[in-house]
Design an enzyme around this catalytic site. Structure first.
Site, short mmCIF file in Angstrom:
data_model
loop_
_atom_site.label_atom_id
_atom_site.label_comp_id
_atom_site.label_asym_id
_atom_site.label_seq_id
_atom_site.Cartn_x
_atom_site.Cartn_y
_atom_site.Cartn_z
N CYS A 129 -3.44 10.39 2.17
CA CYS A 129 -2.72 9.18 1.78
C CYS A 129 -1.39 9.50 1.12
CB CYS A 129 -3.58 8.37 0.82
SG CYS A 129 -5.20 8.05 1.47
N LYS A 188 0.83 -1.21 0.00
CA LYS A 188 0.00 0.00 0.00
C LYS A 188 0.87 1.27 0.00
CE LYS A 188 -3.06 3.01 0.40
NZ LYS A 188 -4.37 3.10 0.92
#
Ligand code: SAJ
Length: 431
Positions: free
Chosen positions: A276, A222
């Site tokens: 993010c 990720k």
């Protein structure tokens, strides 16, 4: 419904799934699980969020989420609460922001563990979905065992087992309800059983492939995806700064370069925002500061872009006695209302401080006047305006976010004004 869940919940008052954290990831996940027929409880510390969800409402802007939440709540498949219930599976989707030293703040993960631990009987599945530095899933396991030493993570000591896995979310804000179903997923369990149980749960709604790996690789995958995007955006942002020096139109430059069959440069902008891409690469840097040089530099390039935009605007208003500046958009990207780490917010704040003689008219088409975020609403020379009012009143128009709603601005109304278009929204004429 997965065997794992149906075995556990039949005949009990346990929920099938409890989703801890009803934010941009937790709420869509809870809603989509509920629409598959599972009984889902969403948990959040914010009473306002819990009340909104229980009334079938979504407290933020995300296309198609409202209809899923309203449907699931009205069918009794989804409810929200401030306390963690008994459940067969738990999904932890809480924030993992970074601290001043850029290392991860795991206090929300810890708080989630404190809510879950007293409810565990053994046999449950606990999935960490929050984007996390390597080692965080094990830390969550350690927190749980600290609070419940009668349980185990692998059964090696004969105690009842809690199955722990990491399955990072990968959905794109603005397309969450599509991507949550269609994207592939990566699952890393602490044990094979945990991986398999997590796979079963995601298979209830995910049409993409579910790839099983170890926990650390799942955690890193990720971070790497977002760092990859950050590095590529940094390249585009660096080109835009160089193009300003060389007096070249960066949009035309990139359009032409992208005609090469193996070149695909992304779009420059006012900087990189969101919870993010502006955050996750730092977790890689923190994990190996000696070697993460490109990743660190990309972060620095992207973080320096708002300052470059502010300098450009200050140059444009030099010599003007009482400049009026329309600032279009505050979100971190188009067609959402999320302002976390938003470069647009940073630009408005820095500009207001550097040009106290200027009046900044902020247009936020997805928010109304009463909903101007507190990070800018308290600034003396900043005020909210309807989009066209802001443009009409201003001598300088700064396009910060490429919201579709700004397409309604007639380009004639920009004539005679200085336009700083940070997104290439209006094309060459107005850059
Ligand atoms: N941006 C640019 N130029 C571009 C693309 C983006 O300046 O060409 C800016 C945006 O304006 C925004 C920031 O970058 O400020 C991030 O936007 P984004 O659309 O690239 O990504 P996010 O943060 O909305 O979502 C990302 C996605 N990650 C990747 O595409 C690798 C998403 O799939 C992740 O699930 C999400 O992060 C997340 O939650 O981690």
């Amino acid at each position: 419904m997965s065997t794992l869940i149906s075995e556990r919940t039949s005949g009990s008052d346990r929920a099938d799934v409890a989703v801890v954290g009803l934010g941009y990831i937790g709420l869509p996940t809870a809603a989509i699980l509920a629409t598959t027929g599972l009984s889902v409880v969403g948990v959040d510390v914010n009473q306002g969020t819990v009340d909104a969800v229980n009334n079938g409402l979504v407290p933020f802007v995300e296309p198609d989420l409202g209809i899923h939440v309203a449907g699931a709540v009205s069918q009794g498949a989804l409810r929200a609460a401030t306390t963690t219930p008994r459940a067969a599976a738990y999904i932890v989707a809480v924030p993992t922001p970074f601290m001043a030293d850029k290392s991860a703040d795991l206090s929300y993960v810890r708080a989630a563990a404190e809510g879950i631990a007293p409810q565990l009987l053994g046999g449950e599945l606990v999935i960490l979905e929050s984007t996390s530095p390597p080692g965080t899933t094990q830390r969550l396991g350690d927190y749980l065992l600290e609070l419940r030493p009668d349980l185990s993570l692998d059964g090696s000591d004969g105690k009842p087992v809690v199955h722990l896995a990491h399955c990072p979310e990968r959905v794109l804000p603005g397309r969450i309800m599509i991507e949550i179903v269609t994207n592939d997923r990566v699952v890393g369990g602490l044990t094979r059983h945990a991986s398999e149980a997590a796979r079963q749960l995601y298979q209830t709604f995910c049409q993409g492939e579910i790839h099983i790996t170890d926990v650390a690789t799942a955690e890193m995958s990720k971070l790497v995806e977002n760092a990859y995007r950050d590095v590529n955006i940094a390249f585009a942002n660096e080109l835009s700064v160089i193009s300003d020096t060389l007096n070249i139109d960066v949009w035309e430059l990139i359009r032409l370069a992208n005609h090469h069959p193996r070149v695909n440069i992304l779009s420059p902008g006012p900087g990189v925002g969101g919870h993010c891409i502006a955050v996750d690469p730092w977790f890689i840097v923190a994990a190996d500061p000696e070697h993460a040089n490109l990743i660190r530099t990309a972060r620095e390039v992207n973080d320096s872009k708002p300052g470059h935009v502010v300098d450009k605007i200050l140059a444009a208003i030099e010599g003007i006695e009482a400049p009026v500046i329309a600032c279009l958009g505050l979100a971190f990207k188009a067609n959402i209302d999320d302002i976390r780490e938003s470069p647009a917010v940073e630009i408005v704040q820095r500009l207001a401080a550097a040009a106290t003689h200027a009046q900044l008219l902020v247009a936020t088409p997805l928010r109304d006047r009463r909903n101007l975020p507190s990070v800018v609403s308290g600034i003396a020379n900043v005020e909210w305006r309807e989009t066209q009012d802001a443009v009409d009143a201003a001598g300088v128009v700064v396009l910060l976010v490429d919201h579709d709603r700004f397409r309604e601005i007639p380009t004639e109304s920009l004539e005679g004004k200085v336009v700083v278009d940070t997104r290439g929204f209006w094309g060459k004429k107005h850059v």
